[in-house]
Write a protein that holds these residues in place. Structure first.
Motif, PDB file in Angstrom:
ATOM      1  N   ALA A  38       0.835  -1.208   0.000  1.00  0.00           N
ATOM      2  CA  ALA A  38       0.000   0.000   0.000  1.00  0.00           C
ATOM      3  C   ALA A  38       0.869   1.257   0.000  1.00  0.00           C
ATOM      4  O   ALA A  38       0.631   2.196  -0.753  1.00  0.00           O
ATOM      5  N   GLN A  39       1.902   1.264   0.847  1.00  0.00           N
ATOM      6  CA  GLN A  39       2.796   2.426   0.934  1.00  0.00           C
ATOM      7  C   GLN A  39       3.466   2.703  -0.411  1.00  0.00           C
ATOM      8  O   GLN A  39       3.467   3.820  -0.899  1.00  0.00           O
ATOM      9  N   ILE A  40       4.054   1.647  -0.977  1.00  0.00           N
ATOM     10  CA  ILE A  40       4.849   1.849  -2.191  1.00  0.00           C
ATOM     11  C   ILE A  40       3.962   2.272  -3.354  1.00  0.00           C
ATOM     12  O   ILE A  40       4.277   3.202  -4.096  1.00  0.00           O
ATOM     13  N   LEU A  41       2.793   1.624  -3.466  1.00  0.00           N
ATOM     14  CA  LEU A  41       1.880   2.025  -4.545  1.00  0.00           C
ATOM     15  C   LEU A  41       1.411   3.460  -4.355  1.00  0.00           C
ATOM     16  O   LEU A  41       1.368   4.245  -5.302  1.00  0.00           O
ATOM     17  N   GLY A  75       1.171   8.455  -6.236  1.00  0.00           N
ATOM     18  CA  GLY A  75       1.042   9.818  -5.711  1.00  0.00           C
ATOM     19  C   GLY A  75       2.019  10.768  -6.368  1.00  0.00           C
ATOM     20  O   GLY A  75       1.662  11.868  -6.777  1.00  0.00           O
ATOM     21  N   VAL A  76       3.281  10.321  -6.497  1.00  0.00           N
ATOM     22  CA  VAL A  76       4.292  11.189  -7.100  1.00  0.00           C
ATOM     23  C   VAL A  76       3.978  11.439  -8.575  1.00  0.00           C
ATOM     24  O   VAL A  76       4.050  12.569  -9.056  1.00  0.00           O
ATOM     25  N   ILE A  77       3.578  10.384  -9.276  1.00  0.00           N
ATOM     26  CA  ILE A  77       3.252  10.565 -10.696  1.00  0.00           C
ATOM     27  C   ILE A  77       2.089  11.551 -10.865  1.00  0.00           C
ATOM     28  O   ILE A  77       2.163  12.496 -11.655  1.00  0.00           O
ATOM     29  N   LEU A  78       1.040  11.361 -10.060  1.00  0.00           N
ATOM     30  CA  LEU A  78      -0.100  12.288 -10.132  1.00  0.00           C
ATOM     31  C   LEU A  78       0.352  13.704  -9.805  1.00  0.00           C
ATOM     32  O   LEU A  78      -0.063  14.674 -10.446  1.00  0.00           O
ATOM     33  N   VAL A 114      -5.632  -3.131  -0.235  1.00  0.00           N
ATOM     34  CA  VAL A 114      -4.567  -2.197  -0.612  1.00  0.00           C
ATOM     35  C   VAL A 114      -5.165  -0.869  -1.073  1.00  0.00           C
ATOM     36  O   VAL A 114      -4.693   0.207  -0.688  1.00  0.00           O
ATOM     37  N   ILE A 115      -6.226  -0.930  -1.867  1.00  0.00           N
ATOM     38  CA  ILE A 115      -6.865   0.321  -2.306  1.00  0.00           C
ATOM     39  C   ILE A 115      -7.374   1.103  -1.094  1.00  0.00           C
ATOM     40  O   ILE A 115      -7.171   2.306  -0.971  1.00  0.00           O
ATOM     41  N   SER A 150      -5.500   4.579  -0.226  1.00  0.00           N
ATOM     42  CA  SER A 150      -6.171   5.798  -0.706  1.00  0.00           C
ATOM     43  C   SER A 150      -5.858   7.015   0.163  1.00  0.00           C
ATOM     44  O   SER A 150      -5.625   8.104  -0.356  1.00  0.00           O
ATOM     45  N   ILE A 151      -5.815   6.816   1.489  1.00  0.00           N
ATOM     46  CA  ILE A 151      -5.516   7.958   2.364  1.00  0.00           C
ATOM     47  C   ILE A 151      -4.134   8.511   2.034  1.00  0.00           C
ATOM     48  O   ILE A 151      -3.935   9.716   1.927  1.00  0.00           O
ATOM     49  N   PHE A 152      -3.178   7.585   1.896  1.00  0.00           N
ATOM     50  CA  PHE A 152      -1.796   8.031   1.743  1.00  0.00           C
ATOM     51  C   PHE A 152      -1.544   8.540   0.331  1.00  0.00           C
ATOM     52  O   PHE A 152      -0.780   9.483   0.140  1.00  0.00           O
ATOM     53  N   LEU A 153      -2.246   7.938  -0.616  1.00  0.00           N
ATOM     54  CA  LEU A 153      -2.165   8.441  -1.989  1.00  0.00           C
ATOM     55  C   LEU A 153      -2.579   9.912  -2.014  1.00  0.00           C
ATOM     56  O   LEU A 153      -1.931  10.750  -2.633  1.00  0.00           O
ATOM     57  N   ALA A 154      -3.643  10.224  -1.277  1.00  0.00           N
ATOM     58  CA  ALA A 154      -4.112  11.607  -1.221  1.00  0.00           C
ATOM     59  C   ALA A 154      -3.016  12.517  -0.667  1.00  0.00           C
ATOM     60  O   ALA A 154      -2.681  13.547  -1.245  1.00  0.00           O
TER      61      ALA A 154
END
Lengths: 329, 317
Positions: free
Chosen positions: B101-104, B109-112, B187-188, B192-196
């Protein structure tokens, strides 16, 4: 005289600000011959750097644009050139060094890599060949122990050394024009002198034409053959450096020259009062007006100056002054 | 030096955890008597004496720390197993979930962030803003349950719970794919929180870096747009994101507890949840200890990653 290397005609650059569109460069024309050096002089905000960015095609996205006029490099129009073509020219035919050596280098790459990548991009050099050239270039800009220091990161170098690295990057592809935007402003005086010496030597060796942007009259006298005095985005006066310093034809130039303190021949000499050009530069909102923009600070101001923009009046040896009273200054 | 700090930190965590568990009312004797349908005071005292719970607090604490130093986290009264064994059984599942989850989240996140920083008013940029708002405000268990309803019940493409299907037989790849299928929803949910968080931060730092002097230098060199953005700007914008990711490690683990509970993921989180209900003090303490360990290791990894990205950190080392 052969065709000029760079010919700028009636250039107008506009910036979009919150108050509307302002012409930061308004009707600027000049020529630069191969191997010549020319200086832009003026206070902060008079459009010197904008001219440089305009030539490089690096005006801030969506904010700045070339509204009219032309910039021709070896006969090729740059203001309408494609981004791809501009990329080929940048760093290769025309390169630039900036005011802030402390922040102009990328902190996370070695200086060698930052020099080598220009050579790889423009000259198609291999990784090892580019690296070897980077060492030579560092040596050429007089960084001692270049072999070892080429793997240093920018934070391991002083301001003067970083500016030398910037010069090495700029000269890597032996450009025809080097634009130096206040290259010594952030450096202390002894380092300034070293950088000027270096630039002069490199110019002699490579025949690169230099456009030097500065607000330091001393630097102008040292570096350039011709000078352009800018005020509020307009050309105030241009011509040969010696002639202008000797006999300025614009009250603003006169003011700038009298700002430079002189070292007295003997201590007993009477010391001149240090003068300044009173007042401040007009705000961007006033830039487009049909009047002399220097009028508010000028001692010789008349009604004419407030009513109409002064035309350029020519004197001998190509000296031009945009002043209603140029003849009597 | 860093390892010494880490050791002191772990010790402090141990003492604090133990004290807090001790302060909470109720112990295993209550649970046992409850499951027997009640017991008198004599029996309760008997049980407490058996488990050493009648000793003064400091004696219990000293005994516990002594045991931990010998890698003995105690014995679970509830599961009837040594706690260490219990945890090591569950740890891989949690680590798998947390790291993936972290790595994804970091990667996407960085790409976005980069895409939206290049076009601050583009569609991608608005998407990131909305995603961030959603990620910040939606509680993990709610997202998890919604995903379950949507993609396990209504459209049955992902399994409802667990980590693997026991009926499946086959080679490594079949098992791998089975676990991967089970992982998608947890994982989603967790990511999702960390992706944000990461996409917002990398958007902000990337925009700052794109306006910096050295990016202007890179452009003045005549480098291609791709090189300017992905070579010169990206590497500089990574440091803050990596730092944040390191700080978020503890949040990821506490998030994992909830996610595991929702998806019955057989990891530490589910174990923690069950042992809290059962008042299984040694297991809870053991899990807390391991969580602290994972966080500390995570922070060390963060430092290493920062060193890779930024030479200035390396030289201070």
């Amino acid at each position: 005289m052969t065709a000029p290397l760079l010919k700028v005609e009636n250039l107008r650059i506009e910036l979009t600000t919150r108050d509307g569109v302002a012409p930061v460069i308004d009707d600027l024309s000049f020529e630069l011959g191969a191997g010549e050096s020319i200086s832009f002089v003026g206070e902060s905000g008079c459009g010197k750097s904008m001219t440089a960015l305009g030539i490089m095609g690096l005006l801030p996205d969506k904010i700045g644009r070339i509204a009219s006029g032309s910039i021709a490099f070896e006969g090729e129009e740059l203001s309408t050139a494609s981004e791809k073509r501009l990329r080929e020219i940048r760093g290769n035919d025309i390169s630039m060094i900036f005011q802030e050596p402390m922040t102009s280098l990328n902190p996370v790459y070695t200086v060698g890599e930052q020099i080598a990548e220009v050579l790889r991009a423009h000259q198609g050099l291999s990784k090892s060949a580019a690296w070897a050239s980077a060492v030579e270039l560092l040596d050429a800009v007089r960084i001692p122990n270049a072999q070892r220091r080429v793997s240093d990161y920018p934070f391991q170098m002083s301001g003067g050394q970083r500016q030398r690295v910037m010069i090495a990057i700029a000269l890597a592809c032996e450009p025809k024009i080097l634009i130096a935007d206040e290259p010594t402003t952030a450096l202390d005086v002894t380092v300034q002198a070293q950088i000027f010496d270096l630039l002069n030597d490199l110019k002699r060796q490579t025949g690169t034409a230099i456009i030097m942007i500065t607000h330091d009259m001393g630097a102008v006298a040292e570096m350039a053959q011709r000078m352009i005095v800018m005020y509020a985005g307009r050309n105030a006066e241009q011509g040969p450096v010696d002639q202008i310093i000797d006999r300025p034809r614009h009250p603003y130039t006169k003011g700038l020259i009298s700002c430079v303190p002189h070292i007295m021949a003997t201590l007993t000499d009477e010391r001149h009062e240090l003068t300044e050009v009173a007042g401040i530069v007009p705000s961007l909102r006033e830039f487009g007006k049909n009047q002399c923009l220097f009028a508010s600070r000028c001692a010789m101001v008349t009604q004419e100056c407030l009513d109409n923009r002064p035309p350029e009046i020519e004197f001998e040896a190509g000296q031009k002054s945009a002043c209603w009273h140029a003849g009597t200054v | 030096m860093r390892i010494l700090y880490a050791a002191i930190l772990l010790l402090a965590v141990l003492v604090l955890n133990f004290s807090m568990m001790h302060l909470a009312p109720g112990d295993v004797a209550d649970t046992i008597s409850q499951s027997m349908g009640g017991a008198d005071q004599e029996l309760l005292d008997q049980i407490r004496a058996d488990y050493g719970l009648d000793q003064p607090f400091l004696v219990q604490l000293g005994r516990y720390i002594g045991n931990v130093l010998q890698f003995d986290l105690g014995f679970s009264f509830f599961y009837n197993k040594p706690v260490t064994e219990l945890i090591l059984q569950r740890l891989p599942a949690t680590l798998l979930l947390v790291f993936v989850a972290q790595i994804l989240a970091l990667f996407i996140g960085v790409i976005l962030g980069v895409i939206s920083a290049r076009k601050p008013n583009g569609i991608a940029s608005h998407f990131v803003t909305i995603l961030a708002l959603f990620g910040y405000s939606a509680p993990v268990f709610w997202t998890g349950i919604l995903l379950l309803i949507g993609f396990s019940l209504k459209i049955q493409i992902f399994p409802v719970a667990g980590m693997r299907d026991v009926t499946i037989e086959g080679g490594f790849w079949i098992h791998f794919m089975d676990i991967a299928r089970h992982m998608v929803l947890p994982v989603i949910t967790l990511g999702s929180i960390f992706l944000a968080l990461y996409s917002r931060l990398s958007r902000a730092t990337m925009m700052e870096v794109l306006g910096s002097d050295y990016v202007r230098t890179a452009k003045a060199k005549g480098l291609s747009e791709r090189e300017v953005v992905y070579k010169h700007a990206l590497k500089n914008s990574l440091s803050p994101v990596i730092t944040l990711a390191g700080l978020q490690f503890s949040a990821v683990i506490s998030g994992a507890v909830l996610v595991e509970a929702v998806f019955s993921w057989p990891g530490l989180g589910t174990l923690a949840f069950q042992s809290i209900i059962a008042r299984d003090t040694p297991t809870i303490l053991g899990i807390l200890f391991f969580s602290a360990l994972v966080v500390i290791v995570g922070n060390l990894l963060t430092d290493l990653a920062l060193r890779l990205v930024d030479p200035r950190v390396r030289s201070k080392g």
